[in-house]
Design an enzyme around this catalytic site. Structure first.
Site, PDB file in Angstrom:
ATOM      1  N   LYS A  99      24.569  12.166 102.634  1.00 26.34           N
ATOM      2  CA  LYS A  99      24.105  14.213 101.787  1.00 26.34           C
ATOM      3  C   LYS A  99      24.172  14.670 102.983  1.00 26.34           C
ATOM      4  O   LYS A  99      23.826  16.053 102.948  1.00 26.34           O
ATOM      5  CB  LYS A  99      23.523  13.764 100.508  1.00 26.34           C
ATOM      6  CG  LYS A  99      24.590  12.839  99.881  1.00 26.34           C
ATOM      7  CD  LYS A  99      23.926  13.066  97.786  1.00 26.34           C
ATOM      8  CE  LYS A  99      24.374  11.474  97.280  1.00 26.34           C
ATOM      9  NZ  LYS A  99      23.744  11.708  96.652  1.00 26.34           N
ATOM     10  N   GLY A 109      16.052   7.587  97.167  1.00 25.08           N
ATOM     11  CA  GLY A 109      16.316   7.714  98.634  1.00 25.08           C
ATOM     12  C   GLY A 109      15.819   8.682  98.827  1.00 25.08           C
ATOM     13  O   GLY A 109      16.791   9.916  98.511  1.00 25.08           O
ATOM     14  N   ALA A 123      19.127  13.579  98.851  1.00 24.35           N
ATOM     15  CA  ALA A 123      18.482  12.586  98.232  1.00 24.35           C
ATOM     16  C   ALA A 123      20.005  11.894  97.431  1.00 24.35           C
ATOM     17  O   ALA A 123      20.594  12.206  97.298  1.00 24.35           O
ATOM     18  CB  ALA A 123      17.376  12.949  96.764  1.00 24.35           C
ATOM     19  N   ASP A 124      19.074  11.088  96.777  1.00 20.55           N
ATOM     20  CA  ASP A 124      19.586   9.586  95.584  1.00 20.55           C
ATOM     21  C   ASP A 124      18.641   8.596  95.057  1.00 20.55           C
ATOM     22  O   ASP A 124      18.196   7.954  95.806  1.00 20.55           O
ATOM     23  CB  ASP A 124      20.705   9.264  96.965  1.00 20.55           C
ATOM     24  CG  ASP A 124      21.591   8.456  95.570  1.00 20.55           C
ATOM     25  OD1 ASP A 124      22.671   9.294  95.636  1.00 20.55           O
ATOM     26  OD2 ASP A 124      22.000   7.180  95.684  1.00 20.55           O
ATOM     27  N   THR A 125      19.756   8.577  93.665  1.00 17.43           N
ATOM     28  CA  THR A 125      18.348   7.731  93.154  1.00 17.43           C
ATOM     29  C   THR A 125      19.610   6.609  92.777  1.00 17.43           C
ATOM     30  O   THR A 125      20.831   7.200  92.407  1.00 17.43           O
ATOM     31  CB  THR A 125      18.224   8.569  91.880  1.00 17.43           C
ATOM     32  OG1 THR A 125      17.439   9.421  92.427  1.00 17.43           O
ATOM     33  CG2 THR A 125      17.478   7.635  90.965  1.00 17.43           C
TER      34      THR A 125
END
Length: 190
Positions: free
Chosen positions: A49, A101, A64-66
């Site tokens: 991203k 992340g 970011a990634d969750t």
């Protein structure tokens, strides 16, 4: 700075610490690779991203990634009401991991750097009526694991171990450390 995410929660957290990034979500394939561990998946998504947002017109891109992880299963955003109810029923009375992340990239560091923060969340035991009422509220539908710790879902959280802001969607301490590593200087909000 650019935020490569449409998440109102991430923007709110950044503003909470005095940052006001340009918001420009990126579109990347979020398919998980075969045999990819959850931590590796979240790290890769955050980096992809951020990398997708790098252009000559911006100095720094945050991605970011969750993911909510129960045992080894990644629970993404629910597809529909039945999926949301199923996720919440599985989380009921149990502890799960929330992996977030965070990645930064810049034109001079296009490969970027990423960190993954793990938190653990324990839910109280939920009744079918509680789950149904929550799903009907609409809150679960754009949330990993079908709940929002900063919303109505907070009533079910018996314990959090780790980063509360990471569970919301952006671990602030680690994000600020990354920003400093990339040379961004800022002062704490007054």
């Amino acid at each position: 700075m650019r935020l490569a995410s449409a998440s109102a929660r991430r923007l709110m957290l950044l503003r909470q610490v005095g940052l006001d990034p340009e918001v420009r979500p990126t579109n990347v394939d979020e398919s998980r690779h075969a045999d990819e561990h959850a931590v590796d998946y979240v790290r890769r998504m955050a980096l992809e991203k951020a990398r997708a947002g790098v252009t000559g017109e911006v100095d720094l891109v945050l991605g970011a990634d969750t993911a909510v992880v129960l045992e080894d299963e990644i629970m993404g955003k629910p597809r529909d009401q039945a999926d949301a109810m199923s996720m919440l029923a599985r989380l009921s009375g149990r502890e799960h991991r929330v992996l977030t992340g965070v990645a930064l990239c810049s034109p001079d560091r296009p490969g970027g750097r990423a960190v993954v923060v793990e938190s653990r969340v324990r839910f109280k035991r939920l009744s079918d009526a509680e789950i149904l009422a929550y799903v009907k509220s609409g809150e679960p539908f754009d949330k990993a694991g079908a709940y929002a710790i900063q919303g109505l879902g907070a009533a079910w959280v018996a314990r959090v171990s780790g980063s509360y802001s990471g569970v919301v969607g952006l671990p602030l301490f680690e994000t600020l450390e990354l920003l400093r590593d990339f040379g961004l200087t800022f002062s704490a909000p007054e």
